[in-house]
Design an enzyme around this catalytic site. Structure first.
Site, PDB file in Angstrom:
ATOM      1  N   LYS A 179       0.866  -1.173   0.000  1.00  0.00           N
ATOM      2  CA  LYS A 179       0.000   0.000   0.000  1.00  0.00           C
ATOM      3  C   LYS A 179       0.908   1.230   0.000  1.00  0.00           C
ATOM      4  O   LYS A 179       1.458   1.597   1.028  1.00  0.00           O
ATOM      5  CB  LYS A 179      -0.916  -0.010   1.221  1.00  0.00           C
ATOM      6  CG  LYS A 179      -2.059   1.029   1.155  1.00  0.00           C
ATOM      7  CD  LYS A 179      -1.589   2.395   1.562  1.00  0.00           C
ATOM      8  CE  LYS A 179      -2.712   3.416   1.492  1.00  0.00           C
ATOM      9  NZ  LYS A 179      -2.242   4.759   1.147  1.00  0.00           N
ATOM     10  N   GLY A 232       5.880   5.697   8.724  1.00  0.00           N
ATOM     11  CA  GLY A 232       5.023   6.871   8.638  1.00  0.00           C
ATOM     12  C   GLY A 232       4.956   7.598   9.962  1.00  0.00           C
ATOM     13  O   GLY A 232       5.867   7.494  10.801  1.00  0.00           O
ATOM     14  N   SER A 233       3.871   8.305  10.171  1.00  0.00           N
ATOM     15  CA  SER A 233       3.730   9.143  11.365  1.00  0.00           C
ATOM     16  C   SER A 233       3.452   8.301  12.607  1.00  0.00           C
ATOM     17  O   SER A 233       2.968   7.174  12.527  1.00  0.00           O
ATOM     18  CB  SER A 233       2.580  10.144  11.172  1.00  0.00           C
ATOM     19  OG  SER A 233       1.332   9.471  11.165  1.00  0.00           O
ATOM     20  N   ASN A 234       3.744   8.895  13.757  1.00  0.00           N
ATOM     21  CA  ASN A 234       3.498   8.190  15.019  1.00  0.00           C
ATOM     22  C   ASN A 234       2.019   7.919  15.251  1.00  0.00           C
ATOM     23  O   ASN A 234       1.639   6.841  15.730  1.00  0.00           O
ATOM     24  CB  ASN A 234       4.071   8.997  16.181  1.00  0.00           C
ATOM     25  CG  ASN A 234       5.575   8.878  16.270  1.00  0.00           C
ATOM     26  OD1 ASN A 234       6.292   9.383  15.404  1.00  0.00           O
ATOM     27  ND2 ASN A 234       6.078   8.204  17.293  1.00  0.00           N
ATOM     28  N   VAL A 236      -0.481   7.463  13.113  1.00  0.00           N
ATOM     29  CA  VAL A 236      -0.977   6.364  12.291  1.00  0.00           C
ATOM     30  C   VAL A 236      -0.301   5.058  12.686  1.00  0.00           C
ATOM     31  O   VAL A 236      -0.952   4.007  12.761  1.00  0.00           O
ATOM     32  CB  VAL A 236      -0.751   6.666  10.797  1.00  0.00           C
ATOM     33  CG1 VAL A 236      -1.173   5.475   9.942  1.00  0.00           C
ATOM     34  CG2 VAL A 236      -1.528   7.907  10.390  1.00  0.00           C
ATOM     35  N   GLY A 237       0.996   5.112  12.944  1.00  0.00           N
ATOM     36  CA  GLY A 237       1.725   3.907  13.331  1.00  0.00           C
ATOM     37  C   GLY A 237       1.155   3.239  14.564  1.00  0.00           C
ATOM     38  O   GLY A 237       1.060   2.009  14.646  1.00  0.00           O
ATOM     39  N   GLU A 254       8.231   1.983  11.894  1.00  0.00           N
ATOM     40  CA  GLU A 254       9.266   3.008  11.847  1.00  0.00           C
ATOM     41  C   GLU A 254       8.553   4.345  11.729  1.00  0.00           C
ATOM     42  O   GLU A 254       7.798   4.562  10.776  1.00  0.00           O
ATOM     43  CB  GLU A 254      10.219   2.796  10.673  1.00  0.00           C
ATOM     44  CG  GLU A 254      11.144   1.602  10.839  1.00  0.00           C
ATOM     45  CD  GLU A 254      12.062   1.711  12.037  1.00  0.00           C
ATOM     46  OE1 GLU A 254      12.333   2.851  12.481  1.00  0.00           O
ATOM     47  OE2 GLU A 254      12.516   0.663  12.519  1.00  0.00           O
ATOM     48  N   GLU A 389       8.172  16.807  15.866  1.00  0.00           N
ATOM     49  CA  GLU A 389       8.662  16.601  14.500  1.00  0.00           C
ATOM     50  C   GLU A 389       7.941  17.537  13.541  1.00  0.00           C
ATOM     51  O   GLU A 389       6.715  17.566  13.487  1.00  0.00           O
ATOM     52  CB  GLU A 389       8.456  15.150  14.069  1.00  0.00           C
ATOM     53  CG  GLU A 389       9.058  14.848  12.710  1.00  0.00           C
ATOM     54  CD  GLU A 389       8.944  13.397  12.313  1.00  0.00           C
ATOM     55  OE1 GLU A 389       9.925  12.846  11.775  1.00  0.00           O
ATOM     56  OE2 GLU A 389       7.871  12.802  12.528  1.00  0.00           O
TER      57      GLU A 389
END
Length: 487
Positions: A179, A232-234, A236-237, A254, A389
């Protein structure tokens, strides 16, 4: 003027290029010129997701039964195909997400090298003989694939990151559903075309584009997806990790970074300035390993700052297709707004804006998502621009009185991905290497970047603590099976 002959691209499911079942598409645009459509890509839904996962699941037994050497030969062929199309893929990347053409070519070359590296891994050992207390028994360990792996990739490295996830997954016997980010789906299609050209069996590699909330989260929640690897972002992760954890699937995350570079009083300032700019400003600061905090010993603070500002003032902002451009646009409008919001917050917090902080005024850049490289002075460690960030070309300068203070401030972060120090003092260097809470520490080098054969990953909220790349990748993409045989 209406743009004509805009191509439409498709998903790749079970060895065939196919539109979304709904027929819906979204447009991918050039961030250097929002009026240019790079292509139309599928807006996939749950039905497409189920078909892609079913395809991967059906293909997995046959794929795992092949030898590592055979799987590796297909990766070699994919590398050759990507090499033949390097210029095409790199130009697509630049048009889709904005990085300079030179950077895009370098990233594509890295993708080629990664494919070849993991092709060779097919001939390495995957287990060990273990002494048994039973003299008549044979005991050994081997590694087996997880099964179906969902790959959720970001837009900032649309070739390298998908490849460094897919290549180890494939060589160790897994099948894949990729994806890509919506912003860089056309680039992902170009990469998948190379895999298709290599001749992977139908269903072994699949590409599915669509909303992250539908396809990405759907992969994390799907009962037939055995592993999820995400960059990706924290925010979403964490959702992806929770979904995988709830159903017992293996996951690898990551995420973000707030990476410091320490400038000691004995640093080579010219080299340190170049590394700070390259690490923090190149790629428009859109790297998880990008330099964000510049922690400088007070004795050299003013000299370093003067050199830094002089060099940044020479950087050309523009389209990545222009050979003279050093700094391209933010990848999308939301990212541009985020960067501008943080610049506003920095001013409100009392930091002194030294350079940049605004969009360029040139008429030819008016339709792009550009922001000038930005440097803040008089930054304190508690400010948002020193803690959160930004993912943009923004540097926060922090003055300190000692290496101990510098390391303490560098570690005072929720993140722990990458960190660097510039010093010639072995005591400073050893203290930094020992005490720095980061998965990647670099000496007299920029924070961004790691060689493909080395493990990559962070500490604290930067990572789920598994490692990508190199031989460490086998730890995530396989499980250990212990075998005990007695005649």
């Amino acid at each position: 003027m209406t743009q004509t002959n805009v191509p439409t691209y498709f998903n790749f499911i079970n060895g065939e290029w196919t539109p979304a079942r709904s027929g819906e598409t979204v447009k991918s645009i050039n961030p250097a010129n929002r009026n240019e459509i790079v292509g139309y890509v599928p807006s996939s839904g749950p039905e497409d997701l189920n078909l892609a996962v079913a395809s991967a699941k059906s293909a997995q037994p046959g794929w795992r039964s092949l030898t590592g050497a055979v799987r590796g030969e297909l990766l070699f062929k994919a590398a050759d195909a990507l090499e033949r199309r390097l210029d095409e893929v790199a130009e697509t990347m630049t048009r889709e997400m904005g990085k300079t053409l030179g950077e895009a070519k370098g990233e594509t070359a890295r993708g080629i090298a990664i494919l070849r590296y993991y092709a060779g891994e097919g001939m390495r050992k995957i287990g060990d003989v273990i002494p048994s207390t039973d003299s008549e028994a044979l005991m050994y360990s081997t590694r087996v694939p997880l099964g179906v792996v969902g790959v959720i990739a970001p837009w900032n490295f649309p070739v390298a990151i998908p490849v460094w996830k897919m290549a180890p997954a494939l060589i160790y016997g897994n099948t894949v559903v990729l994806k890509p980010a919506n912003e860089t789906t056309v680039t992902a299609v170009k990469v998948m075309q190379c895999l298709a050209e290599a001749g992977f069996p139908a269903g072994v590699v699949n590409l599915l584009s669509g909303k992250g909330s539908v396809i990405g989260q759907g992969l994390a929640e799907h009962p037939d997806v055995n592993g999820i690897t995400f960059t990706g972002s924290n925010s979403v992760g964490k959702r992806v990790g929770h979904a995988a954890l709830e159903r017992g699937a293996k996951y690898q995350l990551e995420m973000g970074g707030k990476n410091p570079i320490i400038i000691a009083n004995d640093a080579d300032l010219d080299l340190a300035v170049e590394a700070t700019i390259s690490g923090g400003i190149r790629s428009t600061g859109q790297k998880c390993t990008a330099t964000s905090r510049v922690i400088i010993m007070r004795e050299v603070y003013d000299a370093f700052k003067e050199k830094l500002l002089d060099r940044i003032g020479q950087l050309k902002v523009g389209s990545g297709l222009d050979a003279q451009t050093w700094l391209g646009p933010c990848a999308n409008e939301n990212q541009l707004r985020t960067v501008l919001d943080y610049i506003r917050i920095g001013k409100e917090e009392g930091a002194a804006l030294l350079i940049g902080g605004e969009q360029p005024e040139e008429a030819e850049l008016a339709d792009g998502f550009f922001v000038k490289p930005t440097v803040f002075d008089q930054v304190t460690p508690d400010m948002a621009i020193a803690r959160e960030e930004i993912f943009g070309p923004v540097l926060a300068l922090i003055a300190v009185d000692s290496i101990e203070e510098a390391i303490r401030i560098a570690n005072d972060s929720d993140f722990g991905l990458s960190a660097s120090i510039f010093s010639q003092n072995i005591g400073n260097i050893l203290s930094f290497v020992r005490d720095m809470e980061a998965g990647l520490v670099r000496v007299n080098s920029e924070t961004a970047g790691v060689e493909l054969q080395a493990p990559f990953g962070g500490m604290k909220q930067s990572s789920s603590h598994s490692r990508e790349q190199g031989q460490a990748a086998i730890e995530f993409f396989t499980s250990i099976k212990t075998v005990f045989i007695k005649p």
